[in-house]
Motif scaffolding. Structure first.
Motif, PDB file in Angstrom:
ATOM      1  N   PRO A 166      51.229  41.771  43.256  1.00  0.00           N
ATOM      2  CA  PRO A 166      51.059  40.472  43.921  1.00  0.00           C
ATOM      3  C   PRO A 166      50.019  39.639  43.196  1.00  0.00           C
ATOM      4  CG  PRO A 166      49.990  42.222  45.180  1.00  0.00           C
ATOM      5  CD  PRO A 166      50.738  42.892  44.055  1.00  0.00           C
ATOM      6  N   SER A 167      50.205  38.334  43.189  1.00  0.00           N
ATOM      7  CA  SER A 167      49.218  37.447  42.575  1.00  0.00           C
ATOM      8  C   SER A 167      48.119  37.145  43.575  1.00  0.00           C
ATOM      9  CB  SER A 167      49.868  36.130  42.129  1.00  0.00           C
ATOM     10  OG  SER A 167      50.689  36.359  41.021  1.00  0.00           O
ATOM     11  N   PRO A 168      46.876  37.066  43.096  1.00  0.00           N
ATOM     12  CA  PRO A 168      45.802  36.658  43.996  1.00  0.00           C
ATOM     13  C   PRO A 168      46.109  35.278  44.574  1.00  0.00           C
ATOM     14  CG  PRO A 168      44.924  37.507  41.937  1.00  0.00           C
ATOM     15  CD  PRO A 168      46.404  37.379  41.755  1.00  0.00           C
ATOM     16  N   ALA A 169      45.781  35.092  45.829  1.00  0.00           N
ATOM     17  CA  ALA A 169      46.075  33.818  46.491  1.00  0.00           C
ATOM     18  C   ALA A 169      45.312  32.683  45.839  1.00  0.00           C
ATOM     19  CB  ALA A 169      45.697  33.917  47.962  1.00  0.00           C
ATOM     20  N   PRO A 174      37.905  25.864  44.599  1.00  0.00           N
ATOM     21  CA  PRO A 174      37.986  26.353  43.212  1.00  0.00           C
ATOM     22  C   PRO A 174      36.654  26.859  42.664  1.00  0.00           C
ATOM     23  CG  PRO A 174      38.934  24.140  43.430  1.00  0.00           C
ATOM     24  CD  PRO A 174      38.256  24.460  44.722  1.00  0.00           C
ATOM     25  N   SER A 175      35.530  26.476  43.288  1.00  0.00           N
ATOM     26  CA  SER A 175      34.237  26.914  42.758  1.00  0.00           C
ATOM     27  C   SER A 175      33.916  28.352  43.167  1.00  0.00           C
ATOM     28  CB  SER A 175      33.119  25.986  43.256  1.00  0.00           C
ATOM     29  OG  SER A 175      32.947  26.154  44.657  1.00  0.00           O
ATOM     30  N   GLN A 176      34.698  28.906  44.112  1.00  0.00           N
ATOM     31  CA  GLN A 176      34.448  30.282  44.560  1.00  0.00           C
ATOM     32  C   GLN A 176      35.312  31.251  43.764  1.00  0.00           C
ATOM     33  OE1 GLN A 176      32.066  31.177  46.815  1.00  0.00           O
ATOM     34  NE2 GLN A 176      31.554  29.026  46.537  1.00  0.00           N
ATOM     35  N   PRO A 177      34.723  32.377  43.337  1.00  0.00           N
ATOM     36  CA  PRO A 177      35.544  33.357  42.631  1.00  0.00           C
ATOM     37  C   PRO A 177      36.623  33.923  43.554  1.00  0.00           C
ATOM     38  CG  PRO A 177      33.233  34.067  42.754  1.00  0.00           C
ATOM     39  CD  PRO A 177      33.345  32.770  43.484  1.00  0.00           C
ATOM     40  N   MET A 178      37.721  34.370  42.944  1.00  0.00           N
ATOM     41  CA  MET A 178      38.806  34.954  43.732  1.00  0.00           C
ATOM     42  C   MET A 178      38.319  36.205  44.430  1.00  0.00           C
ATOM     43  SD  MET A 178      42.435  35.037  41.895  1.00  0.00           S
ATOM     44  CE  MET A 178      41.995  34.584  40.260  1.00  0.00           C
ATOM     45  N   LEU A 179      38.759  36.368  45.651  1.00  0.00           N
ATOM     46  CA  LEU A 179      38.403  37.557  46.408  1.00  0.00           C
ATOM     47  C   LEU A 179      39.680  38.281  46.805  1.00  0.00           C
ATOM     48  CD1 LEU A 179      35.751  35.894  48.739  1.00  0.00           C
ATOM     49  CD2 LEU A 179      35.300  37.311  46.742  1.00  0.00           C
ATOM     50  N   GLY A 180      39.516  39.493  47.279  1.00  0.00           N
ATOM     51  CA  GLY A 180      40.654  40.162  47.876  1.00  0.00           C
ATOM     52  C   GLY A 180      41.223  41.297  47.063  1.00  0.00           C
ATOM     53  N   ALA A 181      42.065  42.042  47.753  1.00  0.00           N
ATOM     54  CA  ALA A 181      42.651  43.242  47.174  1.00  0.00           C
ATOM     55  C   ALA A 181      43.543  42.928  45.980  1.00  0.00           C
ATOM     56  CB  ALA A 181      43.449  43.983  48.239  1.00  0.00           C
ATOM     57  N   ALA A 182      44.236  41.780  46.019  1.00  0.00           N
ATOM     58  CA  ALA A 182      45.143  41.443  44.908  1.00  0.00           C
ATOM     59  C   ALA A 182      44.363  41.250  43.614  1.00  0.00           C
ATOM     60  CB  ALA A 182      45.935  40.186  45.243  1.00  0.00           C
ATOM     61  N   LYS A 183      43.207  40.585  43.688  1.00  0.00           N
ATOM     62  CA  LYS A 183      42.365  40.375  42.498  1.00  0.00           C
ATOM     63  C   LYS A 183      41.881  41.723  41.964  1.00  0.00           C
ATOM     64  CE  LYS A 183      37.941  38.528  40.932  1.00  0.00           C
ATOM     65  NZ  LYS A 183      37.404  39.787  40.385  1.00  0.00           N
ATOM     66  N   ASP A 184      41.375  42.573  42.866  1.00  0.00           N
ATOM     67  CA  ASP A 184      40.850  43.871  42.443  1.00  0.00           C
ATOM     68  C   ASP A 184      41.943  44.728  41.814  1.00  0.00           C
ATOM     69  OD1 ASP A 184      38.447  43.053  43.477  1.00  0.00           O
ATOM     70  OD2 ASP A 184      38.638  44.176  45.343  1.00  0.00           O
TER      71      ASP A 184
END
Length: 199
Positions: A166-169, A174-184
């Motif tokens: 899955p792609s990270p949402a 946009p100034s916040q880094p991506m979070l979540g299980a998909a990014k990890d």
């Protein structure tokens, strides 16, 4: 010119081999830089990577560490540690493909540049001065927030054959880094691909 060059030492590598990393956006002279590389101009012996294919700082550091490890153990598959860094980003051992897909092209706009201090005369200041006079682009901080504005998730997943992940949402801010299980999960898959690449 504001230098955002960062000098990094890896805990498991000799302190005498620091790595200098610079990230540029809106590069105007990529064709010139690529020509210097192709001509073998020693002043331009850098790893120059299309930053749209760099997912995160950890992704980049995994590739650099892999190349440095191969360099220190005399296992280089390419002609020097800088070309080996470009190769280390590729999940396969195809050197020509690595440069075609990951290296600088004439149209590259976002560029990650890495230089290893393989001799004592390569210092933070010497690299910063040379890049400031050679790269026509906007220096940026080498961090996940900046990379998240640059990277192309679809291109990265295609290169690493991770289409099923899955792609990270898309972030609301946009100034916040991506979070979540998909990014990890994606980051872990990329780092795993670098570590497991055929030796």
């Amino acid at each position: 010119m504001d230098s955002k060059l960062e000098t990094i030492s890896f805990p498991h590598l000799p302190a005498s081999l620091p790595i200098h990393v610079a990230l540029f956006r809106n590069v105007q002279n990529s064709a010139f830089l690529r020509q210097q590389l192709l001509a073998g101009n020693a002043d331009f012996e850098y790893a120059m990577i299309d930053a749209s294919l760099v997912f995160s700082r950890a992704h980049a550091m995994a590739a650099v560490f892999r190349a440095m490890n191969d360099y220190l153990n005399s296992r280089l598959k390419s002609h020097n540690v800088h070309s080996e860094i470009v190769l280390s980003f590729n999940p396969t051992n195809n050197i020509a493909e690595s440069f075609r897909k990951l290296g600088i092209s004439d149209s590259t706009k976002d560029l990650l540049i890495i230089k290893v201090s393989v001799s004592p005369d390569i210092t933070h200041d010497s690299v910063a001065t040379h890049l400031a006079s050679s790269v026509e682009g906007v220096p940026m901080s080498f961090d996940d927030s900046t990379l998240s504005e640059i990277h192309d998730i679809n291109k990265i997943k295609k290169l690493y054959k991770l289409g099923a992940l899955p792609s990270p949402a898309v972030k609301a801010d946009p100034s916040q880094p991506m979070l979540g299980a998909a990014k990890d999960r994606l980051e872990s898959s990329l780092i795993g691909a670098i570590a497991l690449r055929g030796s």
